[in-house]
Design a protein around this motif. Structure first.
Motif, PDB file in Angstrom:
ATOM      1  N   HIS A 117       1.080  -1.489  -0.120  1.00 14.94           N
ATOM      2  CA  HIS A 117       0.218  -0.192  -0.026  1.00 14.94           C
ATOM      3  C   HIS A 117       0.975   1.096  -0.006  1.00 14.94           C
ATOM      4  O   HIS A 117       2.210   1.398   0.600  1.00 14.94           O
ATOM      5  CB  HIS A 117      -0.909  -0.217   1.248  1.00 14.94           C
ATOM      6  CG  HIS A 117      -0.354   0.105   2.588  1.00 14.94           C
ATOM      7  ND1 HIS A 117      -0.686   0.745   3.678  1.00 14.94           N
ATOM      8  CD2 HIS A 117       0.421  -0.968   3.398  1.00 14.94           C
ATOM      9  CE1 HIS A 117      -0.568   0.841   4.624  1.00 14.94           C
ATOM     10  NE2 HIS A 117       0.746  -0.294   4.679  1.00 14.94           N
ATOM     11  N   GLY A 118       0.283   2.605   0.007  1.00 20.77           N
ATOM     12  CA  GLY A 118       1.174   3.521  -0.573  1.00 20.77           C
ATOM     13  C   GLY A 118      -0.294   4.573  -0.838  1.00 20.77           C
ATOM     14  O   GLY A 118      -0.888   4.562  -0.806  1.00 20.77           O
ATOM     15  N   VAL A 119       0.921   5.876  -1.184  1.00 14.99           N
ATOM     16  CA  VAL A 119       0.060   6.777  -1.564  1.00 14.99           C
ATOM     17  C   VAL A 119       0.555   8.487  -2.252  1.00 14.99           C
ATOM     18  O   VAL A 119       2.000   7.784  -2.280  1.00 14.99           O
ATOM     19  CB  VAL A 119      -1.132   7.611  -0.888  1.00 14.99           C
ATOM     20  CG1 VAL A 119       0.255   8.304   0.354  1.00 14.99           C
ATOM     21  CG2 VAL A 119      -1.992   8.440  -1.478  1.00 14.99           C
ATOM     22  N   GLY A 120       0.335   8.722  -3.459  1.00 12.12           N
ATOM     23  CA  GLY A 120       0.627   9.623  -4.696  1.00 12.12           C
ATOM     24  C   GLY A 120       0.264  11.000  -4.602  1.00 12.12           C
ATOM     25  O   GLY A 120      -1.135  10.836  -4.910  1.00 12.12           O
ATOM     26  N   PHE A 121       0.118  12.374  -4.551  1.00  6.57           N
ATOM     27  CA  PHE A 121       0.011  13.017  -5.234  1.00  6.57           C
ATOM     28  C   PHE A 121       0.295  13.693  -5.679  1.00  6.57           C
ATOM     29  O   PHE A 121       2.020  13.722  -5.464  1.00  6.57           O
ATOM     30  CB  PHE A 121      -0.055  13.790  -3.327  1.00  6.57           C
ATOM     31  CG  PHE A 121      -0.568  13.643  -2.075  1.00  6.57           C
ATOM     32  CD1 PHE A 121      -2.323  13.410  -2.456  1.00  6.57           C
ATOM     33  CD2 PHE A 121      -0.757  12.520  -1.054  1.00  6.57           C
ATOM     34  CE1 PHE A 121      -3.388  13.474  -1.586  1.00  6.57           C
ATOM     35  CE2 PHE A 121      -2.108  12.495  -0.276  1.00  6.57           C
ATOM     36  CZ  PHE A 121      -3.022  12.889  -0.959  1.00  6.57           C
ATOM     37  N   LEU A 122       0.534  14.875  -6.913  1.00 13.31           N
ATOM     38  CA  LEU A 122       1.185  15.080  -7.547  1.00 13.31           C
ATOM     39  C   LEU A 122      -0.364  16.732  -7.153  1.00 13.31           C
ATOM     40  O   LEU A 122      -0.889  16.446  -7.516  1.00 13.31           O
ATOM     41  CB  LEU A 122       0.793  14.981  -9.101  1.00 13.31           C
ATOM     42  CG  LEU A 122       1.796  15.721 -10.244  1.00 13.31           C
ATOM     43  CD1 LEU A 122       2.834  16.391  -9.653  1.00 13.31           C
ATOM     44  CD2 LEU A 122       0.698  15.457 -11.606  1.00 13.31           C
ATOM     45  N   THR A 123       0.836  17.692  -7.442  1.00 16.24           N
ATOM     46  CA  THR A 123      -0.490  19.042  -5.734  1.00 16.24           C
ATOM     47  C   THR A 123       0.544  20.191  -7.170  1.00 16.24           C
ATOM     48  O   THR A 123       2.295  20.846  -7.165  1.00 16.24           O
ATOM     49  CB  THR A 123       0.329  18.593  -4.554  1.00 16.24           C
ATOM     50  OG1 THR A 123      -0.337  17.737  -4.005  1.00 16.24           O
ATOM     51  CG2 THR A 123      -0.303  19.623  -3.913  1.00 16.24           C
ATOM     52  N   SER A 124      -0.040  21.041  -6.881  1.00 17.06           N
ATOM     53  CA  SER A 124      -0.406  22.597  -7.408  1.00 17.06           C
ATOM     54  C   SER A 124      -0.908  23.388  -6.751  1.00 17.06           C
ATOM     55  O   SER A 124      -1.364  23.577  -5.908  1.00 17.06           O
ATOM     56  CB  SER A 124      -1.064  22.293  -8.382  1.00 17.06           C
ATOM     57  OG  SER A 124      -0.652  24.368  -8.509  1.00 17.06           O
ATOM     58  N   ASN A 125       0.780  23.598  -5.793  1.00 10.51           N
ATOM     59  CA  ASN A 125       0.520  24.712  -4.177  1.00 10.51           C
ATOM     60  C   ASN A 125       0.516  26.088  -4.866  1.00 10.51           C
ATOM     61  O   ASN A 125       1.853  26.232  -5.155  1.00 10.51           O
ATOM     62  CB  ASN A 125       1.354  24.312  -3.320  1.00 10.51           C
ATOM     63  CG  ASN A 125       0.686  25.072  -1.762  1.00 10.51           C
ATOM     64  OD1 ASN A 125      -0.479  24.711  -1.225  1.00 10.51           O
ATOM     65  ND2 ASN A 125       1.437  24.867  -1.135  1.00 10.51           N
ATOM     66  N   GLN A 126      -0.385  27.173  -3.888  1.00  6.20           N
ATOM     67  CA  GLN A 126       0.033  28.098  -4.520  1.00  6.20           C
ATOM     68  C   GLN A 126      -0.699  28.930  -2.699  1.00  6.20           C
ATOM     69  O   GLN A 126      -1.083  29.156  -2.248  1.00  6.20           O
ATOM     70  CB  GLN A 126      -0.935  29.039  -5.605  1.00  6.20           C
ATOM     71  CG  GLN A 126      -1.105  27.886  -6.898  1.00  6.20           C
ATOM     72  CD  GLN A 126      -1.867  28.028  -8.198  1.00  6.20           C
ATOM     73  OE1 GLN A 126      -2.348  30.257  -8.412  1.00  6.20           O
ATOM     74  NE2 GLN A 126      -2.654  27.702  -8.810  1.00  6.20           N
ATOM     75  N   GLN A 127       0.176  30.026  -2.681  1.00 10.90           N
ATOM     76  CA  GLN A 127       0.252  30.497  -1.529  1.00 10.90           C
ATOM     77  C   GLN A 127       0.372  31.922  -1.559  1.00 10.90           C
ATOM     78  O   GLN A 127       1.377  32.396  -2.695  1.00 10.90           O
ATOM     79  CB  GLN A 127       1.562  29.983  -0.749  1.00 10.90           C
ATOM     80  CG  GLN A 127       0.848  28.783  -0.505  1.00 10.90           C
ATOM     81  CD  GLN A 127       2.017  28.458   0.937  1.00 10.90           C
ATOM     82  OE1 GLN A 127       3.118  28.771   0.382  1.00 10.90           O
ATOM     83  NE2 GLN A 127       2.200  28.067   1.510  1.00 10.90           N
ATOM     84  N   SER A 128      -0.121  33.441  -0.933  1.00 18.00           N
ATOM     85  CA  SER A 128      -0.536  34.851  -1.132  1.00 18.00           C
ATOM     86  C   SER A 128       0.397  35.361  -0.233  1.00 18.00           C
ATOM     87  O   SER A 128       0.771  34.628   0.692  1.00 18.00           O
ATOM     88  CB  SER A 128      -1.792  34.929  -1.057  1.00 18.00           C
ATOM     89  OG  SER A 128      -1.604  34.956   0.596  1.00 18.00           O
ATOM     90  N   GLY A 129       0.463  36.189  -0.201  1.00 15.98           N
ATOM     91  CA  GLY A 129       1.679  37.595   0.649  1.00 15.98           C
ATOM     92  C   GLY A 129       2.497  37.378   0.432  1.00 15.98           C
ATOM     93  O   GLY A 129       2.897  36.901  -0.074  1.00 15.98           O
ATOM     94  N   ASN A 140       4.918  11.482  -1.657  1.00 14.49           N
ATOM     95  CA  ASN A 140       4.648   9.936  -2.207  1.00 14.49           C
ATOM     96  C   ASN A 140       5.283   9.029  -0.750  1.00 14.49           C
ATOM     97  O   ASN A 140       5.887   9.253  -0.500  1.00 14.49           O
ATOM     98  CB  ASN A 140       4.546   9.762  -3.285  1.00 14.49           C
ATOM     99  CG  ASN A 140       6.299   9.769  -4.287  1.00 14.49           C
ATOM    100  OD1 ASN A 140       7.500   9.161  -4.241  1.00 14.49           O
ATOM    101  ND2 ASN A 140       6.778  11.297  -5.069  1.00 14.49           N
ATOM    102  N   TRP A 141       4.637   7.728  -1.754  1.00 17.72           N
ATOM    103  CA  TRP A 141       5.556   6.392  -0.436  1.00 17.72           C
ATOM    104  C   TRP A 141       5.006   5.307  -0.227  1.00 17.72           C
ATOM    105  O   TRP A 141       3.208   5.289  -1.001  1.00 17.72           O
ATOM    106  CB  TRP A 141       5.077   6.976   1.455  1.00 17.72           C
ATOM    107  CG  TRP A 141       3.589   7.024   2.129  1.00 17.72           C
ATOM    108  CD1 TRP A 141       3.383   7.936   1.707  1.00 17.72           C
ATOM    109  CD2 TRP A 141       3.128   6.052   2.154  1.00 17.72           C
ATOM    110  NE1 TRP A 141       2.362   8.190   2.245  1.00 17.72           N
ATOM    111  CE2 TRP A 141       1.770   6.404   2.992  1.00 17.72           C
ATOM    112  CE3 TRP A 141       3.513   4.571   1.793  1.00 17.72           C
ATOM    113  CZ2 TRP A 141       1.238   5.830   3.385  1.00 17.72           C
ATOM    114  CZ3 TRP A 141       2.274   3.505   2.608  1.00 17.72           C
ATOM    115  CH2 TRP A 141       1.522   4.387   3.091  1.00 17.72           C
ATOM    116  N   ILE A 142       5.431   3.850  -0.741  1.00 17.65           N
ATOM    117  CA  ILE A 142       4.601   3.120  -0.849  1.00 17.65           C
ATOM    118  C   ILE A 142       5.685   2.385  -0.107  1.00 17.65           C
ATOM    119  O   ILE A 142       6.749   2.588   1.000  1.00 17.65           O
ATOM    120  CB  ILE A 142       5.010   2.331  -2.203  1.00 17.65           C
ATOM    121  CG1 ILE A 142       6.937   2.110  -2.188  1.00 17.65           C
ATOM    122  CG2 ILE A 142       4.603   3.331  -3.456  1.00 17.65           C
ATOM    123  CD1 ILE A 142       7.204   1.261  -3.687  1.00 17.65           C
TER     124      ILE A 142
END
Length: 470
Positions: A117-129, A140-142
């Protein structure tokens, strides 16, 4: 997935849990807890014991198990705290409520139960300021795992790997107000470090003593000592959130530690553990294995009063955890309450968590408080939220600069963060739960930080999530 017409069961195998008609007295061969054995058919070999709580189907042609989809199968909800411990679905030796679901792929190979088992995220992170940054990255990890009966107990071999050293460029990704560890010789501020390639290499052995007790042993050149709750990357209440907790380095950052030895004793609904490990956090070179003498310790008490509840308190002393402050030791305490409630075609997982660091010789104290919840509805819809209240030091003022000579940390401000998100799963890739989702986070800061972060900083994350199992 339908593979065509199924052949009748093979006469050469009889699996545990199969109704063969006439019941026979229990075999003298020792079986694993939670398994019901039936009589082998004529000229057949007696089945090997199954793992605790495993529901196994009848084999078809070629040894394929009924109820399995190309080797995928489900694990029954554990009937006891002891049975849940021997499943080892969480990081290290931590425990979540017995009713907590864990998606994975499982298959028998001879005497071994293989799990993945495991999980993987492909993320676009946008932050203000003024301090906000934008970045596309993958966390990610497996976790491949193998388990079998060995002697009078259960042997588990487990590896956890992450490709974040490659999928997180620049040795960090942006998270406002996050601190901890280093990148390019400077403290990471407003960012999160990637995990090491080797997150865990562990061997576990569980030996049942009588009907109500269990002794467990855990050894890992890199692993998770008995400190804190299940770490956020593996916690079901945080399973859909693509970003780390701000209180990570006060609550569960020891989930990757070197040279870990843990022994635990379980009696009915309670477990007491003690660990020794190397206290220095991983360095910024994420592909290798670190090591060091055992110079730190921790102890944890976990109580599981019912299938839906898990409570823990832990305390530990970390020797010189920070690379840039080698003379500083940390006394850490954590306490958490987890509640999980299975629903029809869904689940509801919750965590309340407190973590506290007391540094020495400076005697600075910092605390973090967290509440998070993930609600799964109609199988494919996930809603979640997280609220945090964490202390921060004057390290925030450094930004991306090197610590000046004689720099000493002291309390500066308390930060609040409020996150909410949603994702929906689609049937796109076989044996992968694929979801698209998003999350928004609002921060509250004292006025003294407005010139650095702005008056109302916030962040938005859009992501694709893959998880093996469905």
């Amino acid at each position: 997935m339908e593979m065509g017409e199924k052949e009748p069961p093979s006469s050469q195998q009889s699996m545990a849990g199969m109704d063969t008609g006439k019941k026979e007295p229990p075999s003298s061969q020792q079986s694993m807890p939670g398994m019901e054995m039936s009589k082998p058919g004529p000229a057949s070999k007696a089945p090997e014991p199954a793992m605790p709580g495993m529901q196994m189907g009848q084999p078809g042609a070629g040894g394929q198990m009924a109820g399995m989809d190309h080797g995928a199968m489900g694990m029954e909800e554990p009937h006891s705290f002891i049975e849940a411990i021997t499943h080892h679905n969480s990081s290290g030796t931590s425990a979540e409520p017995n009713s907590t679901p864990h998606e994975m792929i499982m298959q028998m190979r001879g005497n071994w139960m293989l799990m993945f088992h495991g999980v993987g995220f492909l993320t676009s992170n946008q932050q203000s300021g003024p301090r906000g940054r934008d970045k596309l990255f993958s966390t990610n990890w497996i976790m491949p795992m193998a388990q079998r009966q060995f002697g009078k107990g259960t042997l588990t071999l487990r590896t956890m790997l992450s490709l974040e050293p490659a999928t997180v460029t620049g040795r960090r990704f942006p998270v406002l107000f996050q601190v901890g560890e280093t990148a390019f010789g400077k403290p990471i501020v407003d960012g999160q470090h990637p995990h090491d390639f080797f997150m865990e290499l562990a061997i576990l052995y569980d030996l049942k003593v009588g009907g109500d007790s269990l002794i467990s042993f855990y050894a890992a050149p890199v692993g998770d000592p008995a400190m804190g709750p299940t770490a956020y990357p593996h916690r079901v209440s945080a399973s859909e959130n693509p970003l780390p907790t701000l209180g990570h380095h006060m609550e569960d950052s020891t989930h990757i530690a070197d040279d870990v030895l843990t022994v635990g004793f379980i009696y009915r609904i309670a477990r007491l553990e003690a660990s020794g490990f190397h206290g220095r956090e991983p360095d910024e070179y994420r592909w290798d294995l670190d090591s060091g003498r055992i110079d730190s310790w921790s102890s944890r008490l976990t109580v599981s009063p019912s299938a839906n509840w898990s409570i823990q308190y832990s305390i530990g002393r970390l020797k010189s955890p920070e690379q840039l402050n080698p003379q500083q030791d940390v006394l850490r305490m954590t306490a958490s309450i987890m509640y999980n409630r299975p629903l029809t075609n869904g689940n509801w997982a919750n965590t309340l968590l407190w973590g506290r660091n007391r540094s020495s010789p400076q005697h600075e104290v910092s605390s973090g408080y967290l509440a998070e919840s993930t609600l799964q509805l109609r199988s494919r819809n996930y809603f979640w939220g997280r609220v945090e209240n964490v202390d921060r030091t004057n390290e925030l003022l450094l930004g991306e600069n090197v610590e000046p000579p004689g720099f000493h940390e002291h309390a500066l401000a308390r930060i609040q963060a409020y996150s909410a998100g949603y994702d929906h799963e689609f049937e796109i890739i076989p044996h992968l739960a694929t979801a698209l989702g998003g999350q928004i986070t609002f921060y509250e800061t004292p006025a003294l930080l407005n010139s650095i972060y702005g008056s109302h900083p916030r962040g938005v994350a859009l992501f694709l999530r893959l998880r093996p199992g469905k």
